[in-house]
Design an enzyme around this catalytic site. Structure first.
Site, mmCIF file in Angstrom:
data_model
loop_
_atom_site.group_PDB
_atom_site.id
_atom_site.type_symbol
_atom_site.label_atom_id
_atom_site.label_comp_id
_atom_site.label_asym_id
_atom_site.label_seq_id
_atom_site.Cartn_x
_atom_site.Cartn_y
_atom_site.Cartn_z
ATOM 1 C CG ASN A 180 2.748 -18.592 11.886
ATOM 2 O OD1 ASN A 180 2.916 -19.810 12.015
ATOM 3 N ND2 ASN A 180 1.903 -18.066 11.034
ATOM 4 C CG HIS A 213 28.481 -11.336 20.828
ATOM 5 N ND1 HIS A 213 28.750 -12.137 21.907
ATOM 6 C CD2 HIS A 213 27.407 -11.878 20.208
ATOM 7 C CE1 HIS A 213 27.879 -13.139 21.934
ATOM 8 N NE2 HIS A 213 27.051 -13.005 20.910
ATOM 9 C CB SER A 270 7.042 -9.897 5.058
ATOM 10 O OG SER A 270 6.834 -9.307 3.800
ATOM 11 N NE ARG A 326 15.736 4.479 5.594
ATOM 12 C CZ ARG A 326 16.751 4.622 6.439
ATOM 13 N NH1 ARG A 326 16.530 4.967 7.691
ATOM 14 N NH2 ARG A 326 17.998 4.402 6.031
HETATM 15 C C1 ACO Z 1 0.622 -13.664 12.052
HETATM 16 C C2 ACO Z 1 1.037 -14.192 10.730
HETATM 17 O O1 ACO Z 1 1.340 -15.337 10.601
HETATM 18 S S1 ACO Z 1 1.163 -13.117 9.425
HETATM 19 C C3 ACO Z 1 1.469 -14.044 7.972
HETATM 20 C C4 ACO Z 1 2.664 -13.561 7.261
HETATM 21 N N1 ACO Z 1 2.331 -12.460 6.404
HETATM 22 C C5 ACO Z 1 3.160 -11.442 6.237
HETATM 23 O O2 ACO Z 1 4.236 -11.393 6.787
HETATM 24 C C6 ACO Z 1 2.681 -10.382 5.311
HETATM 25 C C7 ACO Z 1 3.200 -8.999 5.732
HETATM 26 N N2 ACO Z 1 2.620 -7.963 4.884
HETATM 27 C C8 ACO Z 1 3.339 -7.007 4.303
HETATM 28 O O3 ACO Z 1 4.562 -6.970 4.405
HETATM 29 C C9 ACO Z 1 2.543 -5.959 3.508
HETATM 30 O O4 ACO Z 1 3.341 -5.548 2.417
HETATM 31 C C10 ACO Z 1 2.145 -4.739 4.381
HETATM 32 C C11 ACO Z 1 0.997 -5.163 5.290
HETATM 33 C C12 ACO Z 1 3.294 -4.198 5.204
HETATM 34 C C13 ACO Z 1 1.707 -3.546 3.538
HETATM 35 O O5 ACO Z 1 0.657 -3.921 2.709
HETATM 36 P P1 ACO Z 1 -0.075 -2.808 1.807
HETATM 37 O O6 ACO Z 1 -0.692 -1.780 2.675
HETATM 38 O O7 ACO Z 1 -0.975 -3.533 0.861
HETATM 39 O O8 ACO Z 1 1.120 -2.069 1.097
HETATM 40 P P2 ACO Z 1 1.484 -2.018 -0.454
HETATM 41 O O9 ACO Z 1 1.687 -3.394 -0.988
HETATM 42 O O10 ACO Z 1 0.493 -1.113 -1.124
HETATM 43 O O11 ACO Z 1 2.919 -1.320 -0.394
HETATM 44 C C14 ACO Z 1 3.100 0.059 -0.120
HETATM 45 C C15 ACO Z 1 4.571 0.360 -0.378
HETATM 46 O O12 ACO Z 1 5.347 -0.296 0.651
HETATM 47 C C16 ACO Z 1 6.303 -1.204 0.078
HETATM 48 N N3 ACO Z 1 6.312 -2.408 0.890
HETATM 49 C C17 ACO Z 1 5.254 -3.149 1.290
HETATM 50 N N4 ACO Z 1 5.648 -4.183 2.027
HETATM 51 C C18 ACO Z 1 6.996 -4.103 2.108
HETATM 52 C C19 ACO Z 1 7.977 -4.903 2.736
HETATM 53 N N5 ACO Z 1 7.622 -5.972 3.427
HETATM 54 N N6 ACO Z 1 9.261 -4.522 2.643
HETATM 55 C C20 ACO Z 1 9.624 -3.418 1.932
HETATM 56 N N7 ACO Z 1 8.715 -2.616 1.305
HETATM 57 C C21 ACO Z 1 7.428 -2.955 1.395
HETATM 58 C C22 ACO Z 1 5.719 -1.500 -1.325
HETATM 59 O O13 ACO Z 1 6.733 -1.910 -2.210
HETATM 60 C C23 ACO Z 1 5.099 -0.182 -1.685
HETATM 61 O O14 ACO Z 1 6.126 0.699 -2.102
HETATM 62 P P3 ACO Z 1 5.869 1.788 -3.273
HETATM 63 O O15 ACO Z 1 4.810 2.718 -2.739
HETATM 64 O O16 ACO Z 1 7.204 2.416 -3.453
HETATM 65 O O17 ACO Z 1 5.375 1.008 -4.454
#
Ligand code: ACO
Length: 203
Positions: free
Chosen positions: A82, A112, A157, A177
């Site tokens: 993207n 570096h 993300s 992690r």
């Molecule tokens: C190809 C494209 O263009 S993609 C478009 C752009 N979209 C994105 O970047 C979205 C990325 N999606 C994410 O980051 C999502 O959070 C996912 C897919 C990693 C996980 O989604 P889900 O399975 O619904 O996880 P959920 O929201 O239940 O979170 C589970 C735990 O992980 C943590 N967590 C989820 N995402 C993140 C993150 N990005 N960073 C840190 N912690 C996170 C949550 O806080 C939660 O912690 P907890 O159990 O202590 O409460």
């Protein structure tokens, strides 16, 4: 060894005339890609195929895109990046099939020296990055030099990936992690969502 050979082998190297020329080649191709229009679909695909060291039949890189050489980026089938992706490919960036990058993903192989005197002398180095098959990297993720990410992985993300990530997991955070494994339950849940969606779709 030449400076390029030193760079590719992960040793300290300096910019050379050969490397500057390759750098310029990538600047030109990314400029052409980044100034192409939405109607020039085929041209965009051709430019990426010329820029990268290897692609599958289908590859899509949403402009703007930036990289250092391009020739050290090797992607498999159906790679999608993207907007605003940055790949610093001093060393090979090897990416498998069916890999998706969210917006603003940065892959850095470049580093570096920590020692200021060696750094100021213009020496630098790279470490390769490897990403497996069926991987989704969330937006604004940074992947650091030397990292390997396995197959069937979701990176949340905003992550900063500093160490290797195994296959079949969701990983996120800074430092990135493993949050949990991807299980049979996930597969059943998403298969059911797919079935419901397709049943409801009238197009
Ligand atoms: C190809 C494209 O263009 S993609 C478009 C752009 N979209 C994105 O970047 C979205 C990325 N999606 C994410 O980051 C999502 O959070 C996912 C897919 C990693 C996980 O989604 P889900 O399975 O619904 O996880 P959920 O929201 O239940 O979170 C589970 C735990 O992980 C943590 N967590 C989820 N995402 C993140 C993150 N990005 N960073 C840190 N912690 C996170 C949550 O806080 C939660 O912690 P907890 O159990 O202590 O409460």
């Amino acid at each position: 060894m030449t400076e390029k050979e030193l760079m590719l082998s992960g040793m300290l190297y300096r910019q050379s005339e050969e490397l500057r020329k390759e750098f310029q080649r990538a600047r030109k191709l990314t400029r052409l890609l980044n100034t192409s229009t939405e109607e020039e679909r085929e041209r965009r695909i051709e430019l990426v195929k010329e820029l990268f060291g290897k692609t599958g039949d289908y590859v899509w890189v949403e402009p703007p895109f930036h990289c250092d050489y391009g020739s050290q980026i090797f992607v498999g089938e159906s790679f999608y990046a993207n907007f605003d992706c940055v790949i610093l490919d001093e060393c090979p960036v090897t990416i498998g099939d069916e890999v998706m990058f969210g917006p603003r993903v940065c892959v850095y192989t470049a580093g570096h020296p920590i020692d200021a005197e060696v750094r100021d002398a213009g020496l630098e180095y790279g470490k390769p990055v490897t990403i497996g098959n069926s991987v989704w990297i969330g937006g604004n993720t940074v992947i650091n030099p030397g990292v390997t990410i396995g197959d069937d992985v979701v990176i949340g993300s905003g992550s900063v990936v500093t160490k290797d990530i195994p296959s079949h997991v969701i990983a996120a955070g800074n430092p990135c992690r493993v949050i949990r494994a991807i299980t049979e339950q996930d597969r059943e849940y998403w298969k059911e969502q797919e079935r419901l969606s397709r049943e409801s779709c009238e197009e």
